[in-house]
Design an enzyme around this catalytic site. Structure first.
Site, PDB file in Angstrom:
ATOM      1  N   GLU A 172      15.199  -3.984  -3.171  1.00 41.89           N
ATOM      2  CA  GLU A 172      15.649  -4.172  -1.792  1.00 41.89           C
ATOM      3  C   GLU A 172      17.046  -4.798  -1.814  1.00 41.89           C
ATOM      4  O   GLU A 172      17.215  -5.952  -2.196  1.00 41.89           O
ATOM      5  CB  GLU A 172      14.682  -5.085  -1.039  1.00 41.89           C
ATOM      6  CG  GLU A 172      13.258  -4.553  -0.929  1.00 41.89           C
ATOM      7  CD  GLU A 172      13.069  -3.604   0.239  1.00 41.89           C
ATOM      8  OE1 GLU A 172      14.058  -3.327   0.955  1.00 41.89           O
ATOM      9  OE2 GLU A 172      11.931  -3.137   0.448  1.00 41.89           O
ATOM     10  N   TYR A 185       0.815  -1.209   0.000  1.00 40.59           N
ATOM     11  CA  TYR A 185       0.000   0.000   0.000  1.00 40.59           C
ATOM     12  C   TYR A 185       0.855   1.269   0.000  1.00 40.59           C
ATOM     13  O   TYR A 185       1.801   1.405   0.771  1.00 40.59           O
ATOM     14  CB  TYR A 185      -0.894   0.052   1.247  1.00 40.59           C
ATOM     15  CG  TYR A 185      -1.804  -1.130   1.446  1.00 40.59           C
ATOM     16  CD1 TYR A 185      -2.427  -1.768   0.371  1.00 40.59           C
ATOM     17  CD2 TYR A 185      -2.061  -1.609   2.725  1.00 40.59           C
ATOM     18  CE1 TYR A 185      -3.271  -2.849   0.570  1.00 40.59           C
ATOM     19  CE2 TYR A 185      -2.905  -2.689   2.940  1.00 40.59           C
ATOM     20  CZ  TYR A 185      -3.498  -3.309   1.856  1.00 40.59           C
ATOM     21  OH  TYR A 185      -4.326  -4.382   2.069  1.00 40.59           O
TER      22      TYR A 185
END
Length: 427
Positions: free
Chosen positions: A393, A374
């Site tokens: 990441e 989100y």
């Protein structure tokens, strides 16, 4: 610059140690502790430059060190000077001097003329905790040594720190890379800064970088990089909470009564998690706060009072809308994974691009779930523009990742950063 001496500690000492080591003065381990070995290195530097050898870094000693911090010195031409003679005195070379002084005629050096002389040492140190102050010094040095770089300010943080963007290239295919949305994930900033330095150096010297021709990239692509989206948060993590911070008492409250921000704080200076502040399922992010026990501003997961409420997020949104990139990479740390989808809106083509990027770095390609899916930046890009957007990441472990992981992270991501520039045009 503040005075540093025996017993001093912190990020300023780490940078000092790193610089002393790379210019040949053995300051010992880059650990942020000003011990006897660092003191001896400072004293040797002072003796070599004719200063009082007291081992204290201040005043005249800073004047000398600052030239090495930024990677160049300002030199005023004297009678009988030649670029060759100057280059030998600085352990530089004529080509490097010509490169940082556009339009300089080596056969018409006038007495009193001031030129820049670059040191042939890296500007971006990758063995130090990378603060906002270091970012500014490095940008000053890179801009001087590589005058073709364009550095702009695209907004300001809550505390008024500049949100810098660096532009490389002039071609029609635009990509946008950014780092350090999360304060703990500051290691993504030196990753992007080292890429800028190495790409600019390869372009200036007409050398390939990781098998790519930088001139071809420069003419067909434009690379925009915002290396530190959250400078206030990074400062809290690396330098701690300062008494003059206008949010001093609030920040302690938001940090659950602790003055230690070095292990948990990802948010900006108002306690908003910037990567939950974008207008893409923002309400779902807000609703999920209850599940995670988030009751307001804090170290992480607080989405803010409204979408894009924070000046840092506003700046990133405005800049993205201004340049309309064909592909974006938002750099985060921890996981060695690339996230590619949002709300099942990403296309098969976007997945294929993500697969190629992941393959290049040796990372996994995955989709986010839960609150991580989100209100992130790449989510907003996919929703708003239907363009390829990825969260990268880097590294493994617990944030903040130790700087000792940097070399591996950079090796894995250099090819990815270069691949991202042209993969969008090929798939």
């Amino acid at each position: 610059m503040k005075t540093l001496k025996l017993g001093s500690r912190g990020t300023d000492v780490k940078k000092l140690q790193a610089v002393l080591n790379k210019i040949g003065y053995d300051a010992g381990k880059v650990d942020g502790v000003f011990g006897e070995k660092t003191e001896n290195a400072v004293m040797m530097l002072q003796r070599n430059f004719g200063l009082e050898s007291d081992g204290i870094v201040g005043g005249k000693t800073w004047t000398i060190l600052e030239t090495y911090y930024r990677g160049y010195d300002n030199y005023r031409i004297r009678y009988g000077d030649t670029l060759y003679k100057i280059s030998k005195a600085y352990y530089s070379n004529v080509d490097a001097i010509m490169g940082v002084n556009p339009g300089l005629n080596p056969f018409n050096l006038r007495v009193g003329m001031e030129i820049k002389v670059p040191y042939l040492i890296p500007i971006v140190d990758t063995n130090v905790d990378y603060t906002y102050d270091i970012l500014e010094m490095d940008l000053e040095g890179l801009k001087a040594v590589y005058p073709f770089l364009e550095v702009t300010t695209e907004g300001k943080s809550v505390l008024g720190r500049n949100l810098y963007t660096i532009k490389l290239g002039k071609g029609p295919n635009k990509v946008f890379y950014n780092g350090a949305h999360h304060a703990l994930e500051w290691i993504t900033t030196p990753l992007l800064m080292k890429f800028i330095e190495e790409f600019a150096g390869a372009y200036a010297m007409e050398q390939n970088i990781a098998g790519y021709d930088p001139e071809t990239i420069w003419n067909t692509n434009t690379i925009y990089i915002m290396p530190m989206v959250n400078p206030d948060g990074v400062d809290l993590v690396l330098n701690g909470l300062k008494k003059d911070n206008p949010y001093y008492n609030d920040l302690i409250k938001w940090n659950h009564g602790s003055i230690d921000f070095s292990r948990r704080w990802s948010a900006n200076n108002r306690g908003v998690d910037l990567n939950h502040n974008y207008d893409a399922s923002w309400q779902e992010s807000k609703d999920s706060e209850i599940y995670y026990g988030v009751e307001g501003p804090g170290p992480r997961r607080y989405s803010g009072p409204s979408p894009v409420s924070e000046p840092e997020a506003k700046a990133v949104v405005a800049f993205t809308e201004k340049i309309l990139p064909e592909l974006v990479l938002a750099y985060h740390s921890q996981g060695r994974v690339i996230y590619w989808n949002y709300n099942n809106m990403a296309t098969d083509r976007m997945k294929k691009i993500g697969e190629e990027l992941a393959k290049t770095a040796g990372y996994f390609l995955a989709e986010t779930y839960g609150s991580a899916s989100y209100a992130g930046y790449k989510d907003w890009v996919i929703k708003k523009f239907m363009k390829p957007g990825y969260t990268v990441e880097v590294g493994l472990g617990i944030n903040p990742l130790p700087i000792s992981q940097f070399d591996r992270i950079y090796k894995e991501n250099l090819g990815l950063l270069l691949k991202g520039i042209d993969i969008n045009m090929k798939i």
